[in-house]
Motif scaffolding. Structure first.
Motif, short mmCIF file in Angstrom:
data_model
loop_
_atom_site.label_atom_id
_atom_site.label_comp_id
_atom_site.label_asym_id
_atom_site.label_seq_id
_atom_site.Cartn_x
_atom_site.Cartn_y
_atom_site.Cartn_z
N TRP A 1 -1.95 -1.46 -2.69
CA TRP A 1 -3.04 -1.51 -2.49
C TRP A 1 -4.13 -0.48 -1.92
CZ3 TRP A 1 -5.44 -4.70 -5.89
CH2 TRP A 1 -4.93 -6.01 -6.74
N MET A 2 -3.58 0.48 -0.94
CA MET A 2 -4.03 0.99 -0.65
C MET A 2 -4.35 2.32 -1.75
SD MET A 2 -5.90 1.72 2.25
CE MET A 2 -5.40 3.38 2.26
N TYR A 3 -2.87 2.37 -2.35
CA TYR A 3 -2.72 3.28 -3.51
C TYR A 3 -4.21 2.86 -4.75
CZ TYR A 3 1.28 5.95 -2.35
OH TYR A 3 2.09 6.54 -1.81
N ARG A 4 -4.11 2.13 -4.96
CA ARG A 4 -5.45 1.31 -5.61
C ARG A 4 -6.57 1.86 -5.06
NH1 ARG A 4 -1.60 -3.91 -5.91
NH2 ARG A 4 -0.26 -3.35 -7.44
N TYR B 1 -6.82 -4.59 3.19
CA TYR B 1 -7.22 -4.71 4.75
C TYR B 1 -6.26 -5.89 4.73
CZ TYR B 1 -9.52 -5.79 8.14
OH TYR B 1 -10.46 -6.41 10.41
N THR B 2 -6.75 -7.06 4.12
CA THR B 2 -5.96 -8.22 4.24
C THR B 2 -4.65 -7.75 4.29
OG1 THR B 2 -6.16 -8.41 2.76
CG2 THR B 2 -7.64 -9.59 3.37
N TYR B 3 -3.90 -7.21 3.92
CA TYR B 3 -2.07 -6.98 3.86
C TYR B 3 -1.97 -6.55 5.31
CZ TYR B 3 -1.42 -9.73 -1.09
OH TYR B 3 -1.77 -10.44 -2.17
N ILE B 4 -2.08 -5.33 5.77
CA ILE B 4 -2.11 -4.83 6.63
C ILE B 4 -2.61 -6.36 7.89
CG2 ILE B 4 -3.88 -3.39 7.26
CD1 ILE B 4 0.01 -2.70 7.68
N ARG B 5 -2.94 -6.47 8.27
CA ARG B 5 -4.29 -7.67 9.11
C ARG B 5 -2.45 -8.59 8.78
NH1 ARG B 5 -7.38 -7.03 13.21
NH2 ARG B 5 -7.80 -8.87 12.92
N LYS B 6 -2.25 -9.09 7.82
CA LYS B 6 -1.20 -10.21 7.41
C LYS B 6 -0.08 -9.34 7.68
CE LYS B 6 -3.81 -13.01 4.35
NZ LYS B 6 -3.78 -12.97 3.03
N LYS B 7 0.18 -8.47 8.23
CA LYS B 7 1.10 -7.47 8.41
C LYS B 7 2.35 -7.33 7.12
CE LYS B 7 1.34 -8.25 13.30
NZ LYS B 7 0.29 -7.13 13.91
N GLN B 8 1.86 -6.95 6.19
CA GLN B 8 2.92 -7.32 4.41
C GLN B 8 2.50 -6.02 4.19
OE1 GLN B 8 0.65 -11.14 3.01
NE2 GLN B 8 2.64 -11.08 2.18
N VAL C 1 3.91 -3.68 2.51
CA VAL C 1 4.28 -3.07 1.06
C VAL C 1 3.05 -3.27 0.76
CG1 VAL C 1 5.80 -4.05 -1.10
CG2 VAL C 1 7.16 -3.51 1.21
N LEU C 2 2.70 -4.83 0.48
CA LEU C 2 1.76 -4.81 -0.28
C LEU C 2 0.55 -4.27 0.02
CD1 LEU C 2 2.19 -8.65 -0.59
CD2 LEU C 2 2.16 -7.20 -2.78
N HIS C 3 0.33 -4.10 1.27
CA HIS C 3 -0.69 -2.73 1.60
C HIS C 3 -0.54 -1.49 1.28
CE1 HIS C 3 -3.35 -0.80 4.86
NE2 HIS C 3 -2.06 -0.01 4.88
N GLU C 4 0.29 -1.19 1.29
CA GLU C 4 0.79 0.21 0.75
C GLU C 4 0.27 0.35 -1.28
OE1 GLU C 4 3.97 3.66 0.72
OE2 GLU C 4 4.99 1.70 0.64
N PHE D 1 6.22 2.17 -12.41
CA PHE D 1 8.04 2.21 -12.23
C PHE D 1 7.98 3.83 -11.77
CE2 PHE D 1 5.68 0.65 -15.90
CZ PHE D 1 6.65 -0.23 -16.22
N ARG D 2 7.96 4.15 -10.14
CA ARG D 2 7.80 5.16 -9.33
C ARG D 2 7.95 4.48 -7.87
NH1 ARG D 2 8.23 10.60 -9.13
NH2 ARG D 2 8.76 11.60 -7.25
N LEU D 3 7.15 4.57 -7.76
CA LEU D 3 7.26 4.03 -6.08
C LEU D 3 8.53 2.47 -5.87
CD1 LEU D 3 5.48 4.07 -3.23
CD2 LEU D 3 4.07 2.43 -3.93
N ARG D 4 7.90 1.60 -6.00
CA ARG D 4 8.78 0.52 -6.50
C ARG D 4 10.35 0.87 -6.83
NH1 ARG D 4 5.33 -4.40 -8.95
NH2 ARG D 4 3.14 -4.53 -7.67
N LYS D 5 10.63 1.76 -7.22
CA LYS D 5 12.46 2.08 -7.51
C LYS D 5 12.93 3.00 -7.01
CE LYS D 5 14.09 4.72 -11.13
NZ LYS D 5 14.34 6.42 -12.26
N GLU D 6 11.09 3.66 -6.22
CA GLU D 6 12.46 4.25 -5.06
C GLU D 6 12.52 3.22 -4.05
OE1 GLU D 6 8.91 7.24 -4.01
OE2 GLU D 6 9.59 8.79 -5.72
N ARG D 7 11.54 2.34 -3.28
CA ARG D 7 11.54 1.64 -2.55
C ARG D 7 13.66 0.74 -2.85
NH1 ARG D 7 6.89 -1.15 -3.12
NH2 ARG D 7 4.50 -0.06 -1.89
N ARG D 8 13.86 0.43 -4.21
CA ARG D 8 14.95 -0.28 -4.82
C ARG D 8 15.83 0.56 -4.36
NH1 ARG D 8 12.47 -2.55 -8.98
NH2 ARG D 8 13.05 -0.53 -10.40
#
Length: 211
Positions: free
Chosen positions: A150-153, A136-143, A145-148, A203-210
Motif C-alpha cells: 500500500w505504500m507503493y500505491r 498506515y493501518t497495516y503497519i499499525r497492525k504489524k502486517q 507485507v501489506l503495508h509495503e 507480477f514483480r514484487l510478489r514474484k521476488e518475495r516467492r
C-alpha cells in the motif's frame, strides 16, 4: 541495478519538481509565470482569491515532503539500520499527505475543465488519502507485507504531481482543444500510475518475495 537506476530517476525528478515549484511560486511572480494558463481560462491563477491562494500554497508545500521523502522509505538497508528514522520519515509522509490532500480537495472545486476535471482531482485526492491510510493501518497492525504494497500505491499517487505535468505537456498542449487535453491529463496521470504500480506489485514484487 535496475532498481537503483529507477530510484535515482524518481528522486531526481522529485527534487527538480520541488525546486521548480519553489521558483515558480515563491521566487518568481506566479501570475506572470502562469500567464499561459490564465489565457487558457484558469482565472484562479490571477491569485485574487486569498483563501484559494492559501490552500494552493499549503497544498504545494506539504506535497513536496512526501514526494521527496517517499523514495527513501523503500530503501530496506536504511530501514534496517535506523528504524526510528524510517518511522519518523513515515510519520512526516503521512501527516503531510493528510494536510495536502485536504487542501487539494478544496482546490478541486475550482479546477479548470468542468465537472470531469473536478471529479478527476477529487478522486485523485481521495485515492491519495485512502492508499496512505491503508498503508498506515497495516503497519499499525504489524502486517509488513501489506503495508509495503500500500505504500507503493500511495507513492504512485504522490508521484502524480510529476506525471500530471508530463501528460499535460504531451496531451494538453498537443490537442487543438486545450481543456480536453488538460482533463485527459488529470485522469491519465493518477489512474495510469495506479495501474502501472498494481501490475508491478502483482507480477514483480510478489514474484521476488516467492523467490
Amino acid at each position: 541495478m535496475s532498481k537503483k537506476i529507477g530510484f535515482s530517476i524518481i528522486l531526481l525528478l522529485s527534487f527538480v519538481f520541488v525546486i521548480s515549484a519553489i521558483v515558480r511560486y515563491v521566487v518568481l511572480d506566479p501570475v506572470e509565470v502562469n500567464a499561459i494558463l490564465i489565457r487558457e481560462g484558469m482565472a484562479m491563477f490571477k491569485m485574487t482569491n486569498q483563501l484559494w491562494n492559501i490552500a494552493l500554497y499549503i497544498h504545494i508545500i506539504t506535497a513536496a515532503f512526501p514526494l521527496v521523502i517517499g523514495p527513501f522509505l523503500f530503501i530496506k538497508k536504511l530501514r534496517n539500520r535506523n528504524l526510528n528514522l524510517h518511522r519518523n520519515l513515515g510519520k512526516i509522509y503521512v501527516l503531510t499527505i493528510l494536510i495536502s490532500s485536504i487542501a487539494g480537495i478544496y482546490l478541486s472545486f475550482y479546477a479548470h475543465g468542468g465537472i470531469l476535471a473536478i471529479l478527476g482531482f477529487l478522486c485523485l485526492n481521495v485515492a491519495w488519502l485512502y492508499t496512505t491510510f491503508k498503508a498506515y493501518t497495516y503497519i499499525r497492525k504489524k502486517q509488513q507485507v501489506l503495508h509495503e504494497e500500500w505504500m507503493y500505491r500511495s507513492y504512485a499517487v504522490t508521484f502524480t504531481a510529476i506525471t500530471f505535468r508530463m501528460w499535460s505537456a504531451i496531451v494538453g498542449y498537443s490537442l487543438d482543444n486545450f481543456t480536453a487535453g488538460y482533463v485527459s491529463a488529470i485522469w491519465l496521470s493518477w489512474v495510469g500510475n495506479l495501474v502501472v504500480i498494481e501490475l508491478w506489485i502483482r507480477f514483480r514484487l510478489r514474484k521476488e518475495r516467492r523467490v
